[in-house]
Design a protein around this motif. Structure first.
Motif, PDB file in Angstrom:
ATOM      1  N   HIS A 253     -24.258 -16.065  -4.936  1.00  0.00           N
ATOM      2  CA  HIS A 253     -25.449 -15.954  -5.607  1.00  0.00           C
ATOM      3  C   HIS A 253     -25.093 -15.549  -6.895  1.00  0.00           C
ATOM      4  CE1 HIS A 253     -29.677 -15.174  -6.977  1.00  0.00           C
ATOM      5  NE2 HIS A 253     -29.840 -15.224  -5.821  1.00  0.00           N
ATOM      6  N   TYR A 254     -25.433 -16.788  -8.074  1.00  0.00           N
ATOM      7  CA  TYR A 254     -24.686 -16.425  -9.368  1.00  0.00           C
ATOM      8  C   TYR A 254     -25.550 -15.622 -10.092  1.00  0.00           C
ATOM      9  CZ  TYR A 254     -22.285 -18.346 -13.874  1.00  0.00           C
ATOM     10  OH  TYR A 254     -21.854 -18.322 -14.891  1.00  0.00           O
ATOM     11  N   GLU A 255     -26.714 -15.415  -9.877  1.00  0.00           N
ATOM     12  CA  GLU A 255     -27.671 -14.639 -10.988  1.00  0.00           C
ATOM     13  C   GLU A 255     -27.610 -13.374 -10.155  1.00  0.00           C
ATOM     14  OE1 GLU A 255     -28.405 -15.382 -13.693  1.00  0.00           O
ATOM     15  OE2 GLU A 255     -27.979 -17.489 -13.476  1.00  0.00           O
ATOM     16  N   PRO A 256     -27.830 -12.282 -10.926  1.00  0.00           N
ATOM     17  CA  PRO A 256     -27.972 -11.018 -10.441  1.00  0.00           C
ATOM     18  C   PRO A 256     -29.282 -10.678  -9.676  1.00  0.00           C
ATOM     19  CG  PRO A 256     -28.321 -10.474 -12.679  1.00  0.00           C
ATOM     20  CD  PRO A 256     -27.705 -12.067 -12.517  1.00  0.00           C
ATOM     21  N   THR A 257     -29.327  -9.954  -8.481  1.00  0.00           N
ATOM     22  CA  THR A 257     -30.436  -9.554  -7.711  1.00  0.00           C
ATOM     23  C   THR A 257     -30.589  -8.237  -7.796  1.00  0.00           C
ATOM     24  OG1 THR A 257     -29.014  -9.318  -5.408  1.00  0.00           O
ATOM     25  CG2 THR A 257     -29.736 -11.395  -6.217  1.00  0.00           C
ATOM     26  N   ARG A 258     -31.680  -7.662  -7.061  1.00  0.00           N
ATOM     27  CA  ARG A 258     -31.960  -6.328  -7.042  1.00  0.00           C
ATOM     28  C   ARG A 258     -30.791  -5.528  -6.380  1.00  0.00           C
ATOM     29  NH1 ARG A 258     -37.156  -4.055  -7.309  1.00  0.00           N
ATOM     30  NH2 ARG A 258     -38.609  -5.450  -8.071  1.00  0.00           N
TER      31      ARG A 258
END
Length: 634
Positions: free
Chosen positions: A352-357
């Motif tokens: 998952h390339y974008e940050p998540t919570r």
């Protein structure tokens, strides 16, 4: 290791160490170089010597006291408690005389370590024991406790195992490295049974060994000449713990493999949790499990944990570095440096390339990277997920509407990753009044998996880690979260009670407690079945998501077939996988950009369309391999 090699190594270490420091013995234990000394206190006085040795020898270095150089255990216990600040909240001290180590479990391990390791060096200087520090999990985890206890019991045997592995890693390569091959043993033009073989003239490395969701009996092609016999494999690398990557790791030990598994520490624990549950589910469903729990324990015993960013020798001609993949706890993008600068291969695992919570975004910055094996789960042209803010708003709306109807929202969720993400979303939404405060029931392994997350906060996103470690504000302990631990009677009570939210495994509706919730809640129109994760082809979740309302419960108690009258919704944006845009950005912004990319872990359309797009957009060679293909590099 031959006597000559051992002798030469001992001499080299002695030349690097100041003359007032004793070097009693030198040996490899796994990838680490271990130096035994009768002057552990003097080693501790020099805070720079360990780093200097590691840089000079280009090895991970551990200093251990020779037997008889330490204080007595009672004296050491008292002195350690005097040295370590009370605020560290030491829970236990365990001494291991055979290796000269003391294991310190504390609520706040950073205070035991001290600034730049100062407190640990003081412990060694004062008592002669080499301290190892572990964190007391904020939530009680039977998995973490059992793994730690098991490895403690096996410490002697494990040390012998690591010595054998060290000799294999640090032997002289028999041949010059002039080629690298990758053989696809699964996971090509399909999602599941991830397995690849990376081989050089000297070494075979197996990357992942998983099952295929919804397709019993479809396992990696481990019987082919490239992989067989399994005793010919030198090491296994596990990118993360989801069963489509890890389920059949213990099977390797059933058929003769007895070498190391390299992965992160949380992945080791999650692998144990998920594979034992895998056996339990198979037994409950009347299927013959493919291996026994003894093989799970063998896998755990032979795991050598690697921290993100540590360059680690795993073979005479291969170094491995793992980096955050942003997918689930401990998931890793695995970078292989092959030969003496000959070639570099990256296996993305699931990313998952974008940050998540939950996690920081996947790392795609490497010293070198000539080829990449890349996941393509959401690689189709129109596989774009809703952004997280809109996705969360959609979930809020569905839960609010269901609550107003007096119904219950049940969400099939993977125990690892999506459940914890949803817990954070729901905890915040209730705190801010975006949805009514109501019970959130966790069914299956979700609570235990969540406890493992809190045991390894250093693998979580920066802000979340700070909340858990320093602000004493653990969102996973919010009072609305409740474990379903009363079996069928408790489920029936919840189903006939007040509006609530239920997070339940399995995430693809392939078995487990979600089947009970379908039976209890599915026939009533006021309830909602909400999908937030990927549903693989062939799974019941995919069939329901595609509009099938007549479903089979697989011979469970009650009717074999059931008609769903509940509301059925799907919200994208919660997947642990990058969508099409994220996959393109991961490859396109990779530094350096690889010359060749193999698109795997996706159906025919996903791998074909992503492969074509990456070729056209970035002018790199791309392939959409089939299972049982071999690629030679360079």
């Amino acid at each position: 290791m031959s006597d000559d090699t051992s002798s030469t190594l001992h001499e080299r270490v002695e030349t690097e160490v100041p003359s007032h420091l004793d070097v009693t013995d030198v040996q490899y234990e796994g990838p680490d170089l271990v130096i035994y000394t009768e002057t552990p206190r003097e080693f501790a006085d020099d805070g720079n010597i360990l780093g200097q040795l590691a840089r000079s020898l280009q090895k991970r270095v551990t200093i251990r006291p020779a037997p008889g150089t330490q204080s007595s255990q009672s004296e050491a216990d008292a002195k350690i408690r005097q040295i370590v600040p009370d605020d560290a909240e030491i829970q236990s001290l365990e001494f291991y005389p055979t290796v000269g180590e003391v294991l310190i479990e504390a609520e706040k391990p950073g205070l035991v370590i001290g600034r730049r390791g100062r407190t640990m060096r003081e412990i060694t200087r004062e008592v002669g024991w080499n301290p190892e520090v572990i964190r007391t999990p904020p939530m009680e985890s039977s998995t973490v406790a059992n793994v730690r206890s098991f490895l403690t019991q096996e410490r002697g045997e494990r040390r012998d195992f690591l010595t054998d592995v060290g000799e294999e890693i640090h032997r002289e390569p028999e041949e010059e490295v002039d080629w690298v091959r990758i053989t696809t043993l699964g996971c090509c033009r399909e999602v599941g049974r991830a397995s690849f073989l990376l081989h050089t003239p000297n070494t075979k490395i197996l990357i992942d060994c998983g099952d295929k969701p919804g397709a019993e009996g479809e396992v990696p092609y481990l019987h082919v000449p490239e992989a067989a016999p399994l005793t010919s494999i030198d090491a296994v690398v596990l990118t993360h713990a989801h069963l489509d990557h890890s389920a059949l790791i213990p099977l390797l030990f059933k058929y003769g493999y007895d070498g190391p598994i390299y992965t992160t520490e949380p992945t080791r624990d999650l692998m144990g949790l998920l594979t034992l549950d895998y056996l339990s589910v198979a037994s409950k469903e009347g299927r013959t499990p493919p291996y026994e729990s003894t093989q799970v324990r063998e896998a755990i015993k032979r795991t050598i944990p690697i921290s993100y960013g540590d360059v680690t020798d795993i073979a005479p001609d291969i170094k491995l570095t793992m980096h955050n993949a942003g997918h689930i706890l401990g998931s890793a993008v695995s970078h292989f440096h092959i030969g003496n600068g000959f070639y570099n291969v990256v296996f993305s695992g699931d990313v998952h390339y974008e940050p998540t919570r939950l996690f920081n975004g996947a790392v795609n910055d490497f010293p070198r990277a000539e080829a990449m094996v890349m996941e393509s789960t959401y690689g189709r042209r129109n596989d774009y997920q809703t952004d997280s803010e809109e996705s969360e708003a959609n979930v809020h709306e569905i839960i609010r509407e269901t609550h107003e109807e007096g119904g219950i929202t049940v969400i099939p969720a993977f125990a690892v990753g999506r459940s914890q993400e949803l817990m954070l979303v729901l905890e915040e939404a209730m705190a801010e009044g975006k949805i009514p405060t109501m019970p959130v029931y966790l069914d299956g392994m979700i609570r235990e998996a969540t406890a493992i997350h809190t045991a390894y906060p250093e693998y979580l996103r920066d802000g979340l880690r700070e909340r858990i470690l320093h602000e004493d504000e653990n969102p996973f302990l919010a009072e609305q979260f409740a474990q379903v631990d009363g079996g069928g009677e408790m489920r029936e009570e919840i189903a006939s009670g007040e509006p609530c939210v239920i997070l339940s495994t399995s995430g693809m509706v392939t078995g487990g407690p979600i089947m009970s919730w379908l039976e209890l809640l599915g026939p009533d129109s006021e309830n909602t079945l909400l999908f937030v994760g990927y549903q693989a082809e062939g799974t019941l979740g995919r069939r329901i998501q595609s509009g099938r309302v007549e479903v089979s419960l697989g011979g469970r108690r009650g009717p074999d077939r059931l008609t769903l009258d509940c509301r059925i919704e799907s919200v994208s944006g919660f997947s642990g996988h990058a969508d099409r845009e994220g996959l393109e950005k991961f490859a396109g912004e990779m530094n350096p950009r690889p010359e060749t990319i193999l698109c795997v872990h996706g159906d025919d359309r996903a791998t074909d369309q992503l492969s074509s797009a990456l070729y056209q957009k970035y002018d790199v060679r791309t392939h959409q391999p089939r299972n049982l293909e071999t690629f030679r590099f360079p």
